[in-house]
Design a protein around this motif. Structure first.
Motif, PDB file in Angstrom:
ATOM      1  N   SER A   1       0.855  -1.186   0.000  1.00 52.43           N
ATOM      2  CA  SER A   1       0.000   0.000   0.000  1.00 52.43           C
ATOM      3  C   SER A   1       0.892   1.237   0.000  1.00 52.43           C
ATOM      4  O   SER A   1       2.105   1.152   0.186  1.00 52.43           O
ATOM      5  N   ILE A   2       0.288   2.378  -0.196  1.00 53.47           N
ATOM      6  CA  ILE A   2       1.052   3.624  -0.159  1.00 53.47           C
ATOM      7  C   ILE A   2       1.674   3.821   1.223  1.00 53.47           C
ATOM      8  O   ILE A   2       2.781   4.320   1.357  1.00 53.47           O
ATOM      9  N   SER A   3       0.990   3.382   2.259  1.00 50.57           N
ATOM     10  CA  SER A   3       1.507   3.456   3.620  1.00 50.57           C
ATOM     11  C   SER A   3       2.763   2.596   3.771  1.00 50.57           C
ATOM     12  O   SER A   3       3.729   3.002   4.419  1.00 50.57           O
ATOM     13  N   ASP A   4       2.747   1.407   3.146  1.00 52.35           N
ATOM     14  CA  ASP A   4       3.921   0.535   3.189  1.00 52.35           C
ATOM     15  C   ASP A   4       5.106   1.173   2.467  1.00 52.35           C
ATOM     16  O   ASP A   4       6.250   1.103   2.932  1.00 52.35           O
TER      17      ASP A   4
ATOM     18  N   LEU B   1      -1.449  10.514   7.856  1.00 47.01           N
ATOM     19  CA  LEU B   1      -2.518  11.234   7.185  1.00 47.01           C
ATOM     20  C   LEU B   1      -3.224  10.340   6.172  1.00 47.01           C
ATOM     21  O   LEU B   1      -4.457  10.293   6.113  1.00 47.01           O
ATOM     22  N   ILE B   2      -2.438   9.613   5.396  1.00 46.07           N
ATOM     23  CA  ILE B   2      -3.037   8.723   4.393  1.00 46.07           C
ATOM     24  C   ILE B   2      -3.859   7.633   5.072  1.00 46.07           C
ATOM     25  O   ILE B   2      -4.967   7.316   4.631  1.00 46.07           O
ATOM     26  N   GLY B   3      -3.334   7.063   6.141  1.00 45.63           N
ATOM     27  CA  GLY B   3      -4.090   6.049   6.880  1.00 45.63           C
ATOM     28  C   GLY B   3      -5.375   6.606   7.449  1.00 45.63           C
ATOM     29  O   GLY B   3      -6.425   5.946   7.413  1.00 45.63           O
ATOM     30  N   ASP B   4      -5.322   7.831   7.964  1.00 48.97           N
ATOM     31  CA  ASP B   4      -6.514   8.462   8.526  1.00 48.97           C
ATOM     32  C   ASP B   4      -7.540   8.755   7.436  1.00 48.97           C
ATOM     33  O   ASP B   4      -8.746   8.550   7.622  1.00 48.97           O
ATOM     34  N   ILE B   5      -7.082   9.206   6.286  1.00 51.76           N
ATOM     35  CA  ILE B   5      -7.996   9.509   5.181  1.00 51.76           C
ATOM     36  C   ILE B   5      -8.630   8.223   4.655  1.00 51.76           C
ATOM     37  O   ILE B   5      -9.830   8.188   4.361  1.00 51.76           O
ATOM     38  N   GLN B   6      -7.836   7.154   4.560  1.00 53.21           N
ATOM     39  CA  GLN B   6      -8.381   5.883   4.081  1.00 53.21           C
ATOM     40  C   GLN B   6      -9.433   5.339   5.048  1.00 53.21           C
ATOM     41  O   GLN B   6     -10.423   4.763   4.631  1.00 53.21           O
ATOM     42  N   ALA B   7      -9.219   5.535   6.336  1.00 52.01           N
ATOM     43  CA  ALA B   7     -10.160   5.000   7.327  1.00 52.01           C
ATOM     44  C   ALA B   7     -11.414   5.860   7.458  1.00 52.01           C
ATOM     45  O   ALA B   7     -12.492   5.346   7.738  1.00 52.01           O
ATOM     46  N   HIS B   8     -11.279   7.180   7.285  1.00 52.89           N
ATOM     47  CA  HIS B   8     -12.409   8.088   7.526  1.00 52.89           C
ATOM     48  C   HIS B   8     -12.641   9.020   6.334  1.00 52.89           C
ATOM     49  O   HIS B   8     -12.892  10.207   6.520  1.00 52.89           O
TER      50      HIS B   8
ATOM     51  N   GLU C   1      -8.526  15.680  13.322  1.00 56.71           N
ATOM     52  CA  GLU C   1      -7.186  15.094  13.227  1.00 56.71           C
ATOM     53  C   GLU C   1      -6.519  15.459  11.914  1.00 56.71           C
ATOM     54  O   GLU C   1      -5.312  15.639  11.847  1.00 56.71           O
ATOM     55  N   LEU C   2      -7.323  15.565  10.852  1.00 56.61           N
ATOM     56  CA  LEU C   2      -6.796  15.951   9.549  1.00 56.61           C
ATOM     57  C   LEU C   2      -6.114  17.316   9.623  1.00 56.61           C
ATOM     58  O   LEU C   2      -5.021  17.519   9.083  1.00 56.61           O
ATOM     59  N   LEU C   3      -6.725  18.237  10.325  1.00 55.62           N
ATOM     60  CA  LEU C   3      -6.153  19.568  10.490  1.00 55.62           C
ATOM     61  C   LEU C   3      -4.891  19.530  11.351  1.00 55.62           C
ATOM     62  O   LEU C   3      -3.908  20.219  11.051  1.00 55.62           O
ATOM     63  N   TYR C   4      -4.920  18.730  12.394  1.00 55.43           N
ATOM     64  CA  TYR C   4      -3.737  18.598  13.257  1.00 55.43           C
ATOM     65  C   TYR C   4      -2.543  18.045  12.490  1.00 55.43           C
ATOM     66  O   TYR C   4      -1.428  18.546  12.606  1.00 55.43           O
ATOM     67  N   ILE C   5      -2.787  17.012  11.699  1.00 51.16           N
ATOM     68  CA  ILE C   5      -1.692  16.371  10.969  1.00 51.16           C
ATOM     69  C   ILE C   5      -1.144  17.311   9.901  1.00 51.16           C
ATOM     70  O   ILE C   5       0.076  17.478   9.774  1.00 51.16           O
TER      71      ILE C   5
END
Length: 156
Positions: A59-62, A102-109, A116-120
């Motif tokens: 994945s992109i995360s990997d 960020l990518i993991g958070d976007i993929q999940a939500h 959290e998106l703003l924090y990251i």
């Protein structure tokens, strides 16, 4: 010869014997630690790659995780060659780790991004500005060369 002169002479003789040994021990520890850190980074990268291969893809995360290992390995290599810790590489590692998060958070939500998106993204911006400040400071105020152990420094 008075007592102070004898004491200073003994001290100088002792330093001529112990300083090279102390420098050797520090250098030995330095190289062993660098090889251990480099080996741990290499081992971790290999294990992450094997895990990706066993899943049948990455994945992109990997892939970003592999970039983190690459940056850490480059940092160890630069430190090994120059004895300077490249602070910018630590910032790059932080930016890459936050991007991975960020990518993991976007993929999940992806339907309902939270604060959290703003924090990251704010953290990534802050690290990018820190990188700019470090680059500007190192360009505007370069560090003087560090003399190698055993070399004499003269003011010419």
């Amino acid at each position: 010869m008075n007592y102070e002169q004898k004491s200073e002479e003994i001290d100088n003789k002792l330093r001529r014997v112990t300083d090279p040994f102390g420098n050797l021990m520090v250098d030995l520890f330095h190289y062993i630690a660098l090889f251990a850190i480099g080996g741990a980074i290499f081992w971790s990268a290999v294990m992450a790659f094997v895990d990706m291969a066993s899943k049948g893809g990455a994945s992109i995360s990997d892939i970003l995780l592999l970039f983190i290992y690459l940056e850490l390995g480059a940092m160890v290599g630069i430190y090994f060659k120059t004895n300077h810790m490249p602070t910018r590489f630590l910032i790059y590692v932080g930016i890459t780790a936050l991007t991975r998060m960020l990518i993991g958070d976007i993929q999940a939500h992806h339907h309902d991004p939270g604060i959290e998106l703003l924090y990251i993204t704010g953290s990534i911006l802050l690290l990018a500005l820190a990188n700019l400040a470090v680059r500007y400071g190192s360009h505007r105020y370069p560090s003087p060369p560090i003399p190698k152990p055993g070399s004499s420094v003269t003011n010419e």
